[in-house]
Design a protein around this motif. Structure first.
Motif, mmCIF file in Angstrom:
data_model
loop_
_atom_site.group_PDB
_atom_site.id
_atom_site.type_symbol
_atom_site.label_atom_id
_atom_site.label_comp_id
_atom_site.label_asym_id
_atom_site.label_seq_id
_atom_site.Cartn_x
_atom_site.Cartn_y
_atom_site.Cartn_z
ATOM 1 N N ALA A 1 9.463 -4.409 -5.656
ATOM 2 C CA ALA A 1 8.801 -3.643 -6.718
ATOM 3 C C ALA A 1 8.890 -2.149 -6.448
ATOM 4 N N GLY A 2 10.069 -1.702 -6.030
ATOM 5 C CA GLY A 2 10.149 -0.293 -5.622
ATOM 6 C C GLY A 2 9.102 -0.034 -4.563
ATOM 7 N N MET A 3 8.921 -1.024 -3.708
ATOM 8 C CA MET A 3 7.807 -0.975 -2.757
ATOM 9 C C MET A 3 8.176 -0.186 -1.498
ATOM 10 N N THR A 4 7.322 0.760 -1.192
ATOM 11 C CA THR A 4 7.535 1.616 -0.034
ATOM 12 C C THR A 4 7.134 0.906 1.257
ATOM 13 N N GLU B 1 11.942 -1.853 -12.463
ATOM 14 C CA GLU B 1 11.610 -3.089 -13.182
ATOM 15 C C GLU B 1 10.836 -2.737 -14.434
ATOM 16 N N ASN C 1 5.970 -5.809 -10.294
ATOM 17 C CA ASN C 1 5.078 -5.270 -11.315
ATOM 18 C C ASN C 1 5.991 -4.518 -12.269
ATOM 19 N N ASP D 1 6.293 7.768 -8.162
ATOM 20 C CA ASP D 1 7.670 7.810 -7.675
ATOM 21 C C ASP D 1 8.580 8.550 -8.662
ATOM 22 N N TYR E 1 12.297 2.222 0.134
ATOM 23 C CA TYR E 1 11.935 0.998 -0.586
ATOM 24 C C TYR E 1 12.552 -0.206 0.137
ATOM 25 N N GLN F 1 7.778 10.666 -3.855
ATOM 26 C CA GLN F 1 6.557 10.804 -4.646
ATOM 27 C C GLN F 1 6.593 12.171 -5.320
ATOM 28 N N ARG G 1 1.245 -1.535 5.549
ATOM 29 C CA ARG G 1 1.741 -2.752 4.899
ATOM 30 C C ARG G 1 2.446 -3.659 5.905
ATOM 31 N N PHE H 1 0.414 -4.600 -9.332
ATOM 32 C CA PHE H 1 1.041 -4.151 -8.086
ATOM 33 C C PHE H 1 0.223 -4.548 -6.860
ATOM 34 N N PHE I 1 7.683 -0.220 -14.129
ATOM 35 C CA PHE I 1 8.166 0.764 -13.178
ATOM 36 C C PHE I 1 9.651 1.041 -13.410
ATOM 37 N N GLN J 1 -1.210 5.050 -9.860
ATOM 38 C CA GLN J 1 -1.259 3.601 -10.068
ATOM 39 C C GLN J 1 -1.947 2.988 -8.852
ATOM 40 N N ALA K 1 -3.281 1.281 -5.703
ATOM 41 C CA ALA K 1 -2.717 0.692 -4.479
ATOM 42 C C ALA K 1 -1.296 1.133 -4.158
ATOM 43 N N THR K 2 -0.749 2.060 -4.947
ATOM 44 C CA THR K 2 0.585 2.564 -4.614
ATOM 45 C C THR K 2 0.455 3.622 -3.519
ATOM 46 N N GLU L 1 10.218 8.453 0.853
ATOM 47 C CA GLU L 1 9.959 7.139 1.442
ATOM 48 C C GLU L 1 11.091 6.132 1.206
HETATM 49 N N1 ARG Z 1 6.665 3.101 -4.129
HETATM 50 C C1 ARG Z 1 5.287 2.995 -4.434
HETATM 51 C C2 ARG Z 1 4.601 2.061 -3.479
HETATM 52 O O1 ARG Z 1 5.210 1.285 -2.823
HETATM 53 C C3 ARG Z 1 5.020 2.555 -5.860
HETATM 54 C C4 ARG Z 1 5.612 1.258 -6.264
HETATM 55 C C5 ARG Z 1 5.109 0.771 -7.593
HETATM 56 N N2 ARG Z 1 5.934 -0.278 -8.062
HETATM 57 C C6 ARG Z 1 5.759 -0.968 -9.222
HETATM 58 N N3 ARG Z 1 6.632 -1.866 -9.525
HETATM 59 N N4 ARG Z 1 4.758 -0.705 -9.991
HETATM 60 O O2 ARG Z 1 3.406 2.070 -3.351
#
Ligand code: ARG
Length: 256
Positions: free
Chosen positions: A102-105, A52, A45, A191, A217, A125, A110, A85, A48, A149, A151-152, A215
């Motif tokens: 996606a900087g996903m935690t 990205e 997404n 974040d 990523y 955060q 999950r 996202f 961010f 945002q 669902a983050t 957290e």
């Molecule tokens: N780190 C947070 C999560 O995993 C936010 C990630 C949002 N990333 C993005 N590309 N919008 O929930």
């Protein structure tokens, strides 16, 4: 004699076929199966920064560059799909994308839906407020309108801690920050690196000193893509070891 010759030819033919088939089979085994042959399709997404974001038409950032290097190592061409996202994990699960980055935690919740690579970065955060905000620390968040945002982890934690009614969800961080500037919410939980980018880009905002959560990523995969996950993970670890990831991070974060 004729019969013997016919028999010998048949044997040779069968043997040739077996070797031939075996050969092409093992060749297929070596080829990494991906959604599109020869490509590594990454869902992200791209709202961010600095992980990205768009530079003109192109998605750039830490994740985009690390993924590029991973794809290179696997002999694949990177293809980036920019999606919302909350559709990254479902898309990875259903086999639409090879991976989500996606900087996903990494969270336990999950992990029930997807597998994660080793972690490649730490996220925090943070809470963004207006400079003159009465909110001085996270102890002041009770009853306040919190922008996130959708669902983050910011959304998930804030909804848990302060109640869904106090959380306002936005399509992306920029929209949440715009709502803060317009006094539609009292703060934004997001974040830390994107938070810094947003505070820099918008006047009159600041980040609270207290961190809301720390957290890890990582890259996510379908539970059915263990082979791809392993190969990507190996590549990721090589890039960590040889300093490539640090170099990319420095380019986007530490160097300014
Ligand atoms: N780190 C947070 C999560 O995993 C936010 C990630 C949002 N990333 C993005 N590309 N919008 O929930």
């Amino acid at each position: 004699m004729k019969k013997l010759l016919a028999f010998a030819i048949t044997v040779v033919l069968i043997a040739t076929c077996l070797v031939g088939c075996g050969g092409s089979d093992s060749k297929d085994d070596n080829k990494l199966e991906t959604v599109t042959e020869g490509k590594l399709t990454m869902a992200t997404n791209a709202e961010f920064p600095p992980y990205e974001f768009y530079e003109g038409e192109k998605v750039v950032g830490i994740d985009a560059e690390v993924a590029e290097k991973i794809a290179e190592k696997l002999g694949l061409e990177l293809e980036i799909a920019d999606v919302s996202f909350d559709s990254i994990i479902p898309g990875v699960q259903s086999g639409k994308y090879d991976m989500g980055m996606a900087g996903m935690t990494v969270t336990d919740e999950r992990k029930r839906s997807v597998n994660f690579s080793d972690s490649y970065a730490t996220g925090i955060q943070s809470v963004i407020v207006k400079e003159d905000s009465p909110i001085k620390s996270i102890d002041d968040l009770d009853g306040k309108k919190i922008g996130v945002q959708t669902a983050t982890t910011g959304d998930i934690y804030a909804s848990d801690d302060y109640g869904e009614d106090n959380v306002k969800r936005f399509e992306n961080g920029a929209a949440a920050v715009a709502a803060l500037t317009a006094n539609k919410v009292d703060c934004v939980i997001i974040d830390n690196e994107p938070a810094k980018a947003y505070v820099e880009a918008n006047k009159g905002l600041k980040i609270l000193d207290t961190e809301y959560a720390v957290e890890d990523y990582a890259i996510c995969f379908s539970k059915d893509s263990e082979e791809l996950q392993k190969k990507v993970n190996d590549a990721l670890n090589e890039l960590k070891k040889d300093g490539s990831i640090q170099k990319i991070v420095d380019k986007y974060i530490n160097a300014d």
